[in-house]
Design an enzyme around this catalytic site. Structure first.
Site, short mmCIF file in Angstrom:
data_model
loop_
_atom_site.label_atom_id
_atom_site.label_comp_id
_atom_site.label_asym_id
_atom_site.label_seq_id
_atom_site.Cartn_x
_atom_site.Cartn_y
_atom_site.Cartn_z
N ASP A 167 -1.49 -3.07 9.13
CA ASP A 167 -2.40 -2.15 8.45
C ASP A 167 -1.80 -1.67 7.13
O ASP A 167 -2.51 -1.50 6.14
CB ASP A 167 -2.70 -0.94 9.34
CG ASP A 167 -3.59 -1.29 10.51
OD1 ASP A 167 -4.08 -2.43 10.56
OD2 ASP A 167 -3.79 -0.44 11.39
N GLU A 168 -0.50 -1.45 7.12
CA GLU A 168 0.17 -1.02 5.89
C GLU A 168 -0.04 -2.03 4.77
O GLU A 168 -0.35 -1.68 3.62
CB GLU A 168 1.66 -0.82 6.15
CG GLU A 168 2.43 -0.26 4.99
CD GLU A 168 3.91 -0.03 5.31
OE1 GLU A 168 4.64 0.39 4.41
OE2 GLU A 168 4.31 -0.29 6.47
N GLY A 169 0.11 -3.31 5.09
CA GLY A 169 -0.10 -4.35 4.09
C GLY A 169 -1.55 -4.46 3.68
O GLY A 169 -1.86 -4.58 2.49
#
Length: 495
Positions: A167-169
């Site tokens: 999700d961060e990416g």
């Protein structure tokens, strides 16, 4: 004076015209006000709890343009004093208290009347992910302290959570493309259109504990565990994304040092990535606490070691390459390293976070070629520690590690992700895009608050525009018809 029949009819027609035009004009102005005048500004707060530090961002956007492109702007970026949240494992209460300074700045930026309607989130990334893996109770205590501190603020606190690496990416990818206006465009007719997919920008993020790569591949993603799909502005987007834990800048440096320490036959460790003339005494206790560091055969090591730099970029690259498992991808065109599937890189990329900070220090953010980047980093690594200190005037606490970081970035991007001399120019090393700090926070906020709705606002705007145009048309036609009638009356012969 008595009016003739024709004069009376003309006067009545003109009176009706004036009344109709005035009524229609009022309706048009009311509608036009809804369409053209600025409306209330909304705000959102996101805290990025990274491995090395926490940052707070305040975003704002016009309430009536939440489905438009590029309307979100950054109102505040505040770096929290102190280390990342995971560093407060022994004193969780301090983790919450550390956020108060930036929180006060955020409250000052947001009008008091809108505090209760302003959403606020905290997303913790790789540092807290590693702590949760190592000691879940300590991580839970930190989240509890942070939740208590932020919950006292007069904002609409939506919680603190652990953000998965994927999700961060993906959220970083949304942020870049949203800010650059590449996800959707509004046509002249008021309809939303999707820009050509080839214009979308890939995201390269290098944090303290992990690194992420996200982009739109040239074909279908074969490994569905590396695929993220979004519905943005009513359009589907499918991207390849993968996060590598323990491959962030700080954890890479720890792993590199631990590798050299464990191979050293004496109490003196010679470090090829430190400049010649550098020497320091280091404690080993903290080094081997990280879950990323695989400790073996430590009984012979003292609690402290002397580390001496040799300034040898060739040996440094060799040591860095041992942190990767490249052999697992030999003979495969769809593999990065450590056996992880990755399609060939495609399109332009923005490299941010430590990618940017490292190359900015090395003056490599102006579109230099891969050959120039290699030469620059190698020449920097061969400088003596005295030369480096004098050039930087001792103002940078990361000075010792720029050689290792620069060579690591080159190894990761070229040998890992597969960039070449040909595709290297497609990478832009940036801190911001269109005045907004690049990272996952804006994409995170847009996703969780549903600030990227379906086409309803666009349809409403198109309908409003249609009513406005219809009203203008009505006035013009009405005036034309009545004036024609008036002219006809005036031309009638007198009795």
């Amino acid at each position: 004076m008595r009016l003739t029949c024709k004069e009376w009819v003309l006067t009545a027609l003109l009176g009706v015209t004036a009344a109709s035009a005035l009524t229609t004009l009022i309706l048009i102005l009311v509608e036009a006000t809804d369409v053209l005048l600025p409306t209330d500004t909304k705000f959102g707060v996101v805290l990025d709890a990274g491995s090395s530090h926490t940052s707070l961002f305040v975003y704002r956007w016009p309430a009536d343009k939440e489905n438009d492109t590029g309307v979100v702007s950054q109102a505040l970026a505040c770096r929290v004093t102190g280390p990342g949240l995971s560093s407060y494992a022994s004193d969780p209460a301090q983790a919450g208290e550390s956020l108060e300074g930036c929180l006060e700045e955020a409250l000052a930026v947001i009008p008091a009347a809108q505090h209760q309607q302003t959403p606020m989130f905290l997303g913790a990334t790789a540092g807290m992910r590693l702590l949760s893996q190592k000691n879940s109770s300590q991580a839970a205590a930190i989240f509890a302290a942070v939740t208590q501190a932020l919950g006292r603020a007069p904002l609409d606190f939506w919680g603190a959570e652990l953000l998965p690496g994927q999700d961060e990416g993906a959220f970083g990818w949304i942020t870049i493309n949203y800010v650059l206006g590449l996800l959707v465009k509004c046509s002249f007719s008021g309809e939303w259109i999707r820009p050509p997919e080839g214009t979308l920008v890939g995201a390269l993020d290098l944090g303290g504990a992990s690194t992420q790569i996200t982009f739109v591949p040239g074909g279908p993603v074969q490994d569905k565990s590396t695929q993220a799909t979004f519905r943005l502005y009513g359009f589907e987007h499918s991207v390849y994304t993968h996060s590598y834990p323990c491959f962030g800048r700080s954890e890479m440096l720890n792993r590199l040092l631990a590798q050299l320490v464990q191979r050293s036959p004496s109490h003196l460790v010679r470090h090829p990535c430190y400049h010649s003339g550098y020497q320091d005494t280091l404690s080993l206790a903290h080094l081997f606490e990280s879950p990323c560091v695989q400790a073996t055969a430590l009984p012979h090591l003292p609690p402290n070691l002397t580390v001496e730099g040799t300034g040898n970029p060739r040996a440094c690259v060799s040591a860095i390459r041992e942190l990767f498992n490249f052999s697992s991808c030999e003979g495969r065109g769809d593999c990065a390293f450590n056996g992880v599937y990755q399609p060939p890189v495609l399109g332009p990329f923005y490299a941010f976070s430590s990618f940017y900070y490292t190359f900015h220090f090395l003056n490599l953010t102006s579109g230099q070629s891969l050959a120039t980047a290699n030469t620059t980093v190698w020449e920097f690594c061969q400088k003596t520690w005295r030369q480096v200190e004098e050039a930087a005037a001792g103002q940078d606490s990361q000075l010792r590690d720029y050689c290792a970081s620069g060579l690591y970035i080159l190894t990761l991007l070229v040998d890992g992700y597969g960039f070449s001399e040909r595709t290297w120019p497609s990478i832009e090393f940036r801190k911001q895009a269109d005045g907004t700090d690049i990272g996952w926070t804006l994409g995170y906020m847009l996703n969780l608050t549903k600030m990227i709705p379906a086409e309803a606002p666009a349809q409403w705007r198109a309908q409003s525009y249609g009513v406005w145009v219809a009203g203008v048309t009505f006035v013009v036609l009405t005036l034309g018809a009545i004036l024609t009638a008036a002219a006809a009356l005036l031309l009638w012969p007198r009795d």
